[in-house]
Design a protein around this motif. Structure first.
Motif, mmCIF file in Angstrom:
data_model
loop_
_atom_site.group_PDB
_atom_site.id
_atom_site.type_symbol
_atom_site.label_atom_id
_atom_site.label_comp_id
_atom_site.label_asym_id
_atom_site.label_seq_id
_atom_site.Cartn_x
_atom_site.Cartn_y
_atom_site.Cartn_z
ATOM 1 N N PHE A 41 0.829 -1.208 0.000
ATOM 2 C CA PHE A 41 0.000 0.000 0.000
ATOM 3 C C PHE A 41 0.867 1.262 0.000
ATOM 4 N N TYR A 196 -5.857 9.028 -2.006
ATOM 5 C CA TYR A 196 -5.162 7.803 -1.581
ATOM 6 C C TYR A 196 -3.986 8.103 -0.650
ATOM 7 N N GLY A 200 -1.713 5.461 1.904
ATOM 8 C CA GLY A 200 -0.301 5.164 1.673
ATOM 9 C C GLY A 200 0.570 5.579 2.841
#
Length: 406
Positions: A41, A196, A200
């Motif tokens: 990720f 995102y 992360g």
């Protein structure tokens, strides 16, 4: 699920990042090295940000060049170089001063039997030659920021000349509109990637904390603590510079905090560049200025790394029981400033810079190996300051340009 997703989308980015940081630290401390399962990720975030670097730098700078007179570009470029040089020297002075007060490494012993291989220093000449890429494709594929900046300037000036010429004005305008549209399209992709970023960051901080653990921090805690004190002092100087230049720190940090935190977690000035450019855009800075200064700063302006050099030098000198003399300190300032430019864009640049200074001062290279044990912890703070320094300089220079236009 739709309600949760909508709540996530509409929540402020800084709130999401803060929550991600806290949860990442907790997960890292609880699960330790098992948190490594989250690595994909974090890797995805780095890939997404690097994916945007080339189009953002290329299109932003080409559009910026076409919105500014060439004389103004030259003047701004001169200011950017002077700012980067002076703040790098100031950062080393701050690092030496703070480290000399707290004397990290005193009483420690160095294991001289441990071998450590230092990467080769490419030198300033190599970096300067690297500004002109052998070919455009290589510059893009290797993320050679200096080469991308050169390419953007070359095509930006060429398109500007086409727009100003009598026979090719219409053609030049068409090309410019296409580049401008591609720039807007890239910014649209950027908005999606921003959603995102917290995910992360959560993964990266969990893995980092899990790998480092508390033991590593405690073993070299004094050195890490002194370095962060020096980083805070340098940040204080930035705030003073902003106040003197009539830049509101509160407004600045409201936009700069996202790239600062991302740089802290990812330890990559270049990787954070899309977020830094976005922050400059939100601050209302000149596109022609930040399109040039921020990619250049991500490559050669390393105030955090400069502080790391200074603190590391004092640390190594204290370990061997031979504190730095005044002449040694002057050498650290001079060589460290040049080394921070001469290792631009090279993997492991921080280690190369420290080794270069150590070799010049006759300090044990084995100490570099010792410092790599806290490389991640040190790199996080230094990278965040690198990015902050780039944005502060761009903001200050933009203010001076606004005054001249008025």
């Amino acid at each position: 699920m739709k309600t949760v997703w909508r709540s996530y989308i509409h929540a402020s980015l800084i709130l999401k990042i803060t929550v991600a940081l806290v949860f990442g630290i907790i997960i890292g401390l609880i699960f330790g090295q098992q948190a490594a399962v989250l690595s994909p990720f974090g890797d995805l975030l780095i890939r997404l940000l690097k994916f945007l670097i080339v189009p953002l730098v290329l299109f932003t700078l080409i559009v910026g060049v076409n919105q500014t007179k060439l004389g103004s570009l030259g003047r701004m470029g001169g200011k950017v170089f002077v700012y980067y040089l002076l703040t790098s020297a100031l950062a080393i002075i701050v690092g030496v001063a703070v480290a000399s007060i707290f004397n990290p490494g005193s009483g420690m012993n160095l294991d001289s039997s441990e071998a450590f291989q230092v990467p080769e220093n490419p030198g300033i000449i190599s970096v300067l030659l690297n500004i002109v890429p052998k070919n455009i494709v290589t510059a893009f594929s290797e993320l050679n920021l200096l080469g991308i900046i050169f390419t953007a300037f070359a095509f930006g000036i060429a398109i500007s000349s086409l727009r100003a010429s009598k026979g090719h004005t219409e053609l030049g305008e068409h090309v410019y509109k296409v580049i401008d549209a591609l720039n807007e399209a890239t910014l649209s992709i950027m908005k999606v990637v921003l959603q995102y970023v917290p995910i992360g960051i959560f993964a990266i901080i969990a893995v980092t904390v899990g790998n480092q653990g508390a033991d590593t921090l405690l073993s070299l805690g004094s050195m890490v603590a002194v370095l962060y004190v020096a980083l805070i002092v340098q940040l204080g100087f930035y705030i003073i510079l902003m106040l003197l230049s009539k830049v509101r720190p509160s407004n600045f940090f409201s936009q700069a905090r996202t790239p600062m935190i991302t740089a802290f977690v990812t330890q990559s000035s270049a990787g954070t560049l899309p977020l830094t450019l976005d922050a400059a855009k939100n601050l209302g800075l000149s596109k022609s200025l930040y399109g040039f200064s921020l990619p250049l700063g991500a490559t050669i302006n390393m105030d955090g790394a400069a502080i790391r050099i200074a603190v590391s030098a004092v640390f190594a000198a204290n370990i061997v029981g031979d504190p730095l003399s005044f002449i040694d300190i002057l050498q650290v300032v001079l060589i460290g400033t040049l080394a921070s430019i001469g290792t631009a864009g090279v993997p492991g640049a921080g280690i190369i810079m420290i080794a270069t200074v150590f070799a010049q001062l006759g300090l044990p290279i084995e100490a570099v190996g010792l410092l790599t044990a806290v490389d991640a912890l040190v790199g996080m703070g230094c990278t965040a300051l690198n990015v902050t320094g780039d944005l502060v300089g761009t903001n200050i220079i933009d203010k001076t340009e606004t005054k001249q236009e008025v």
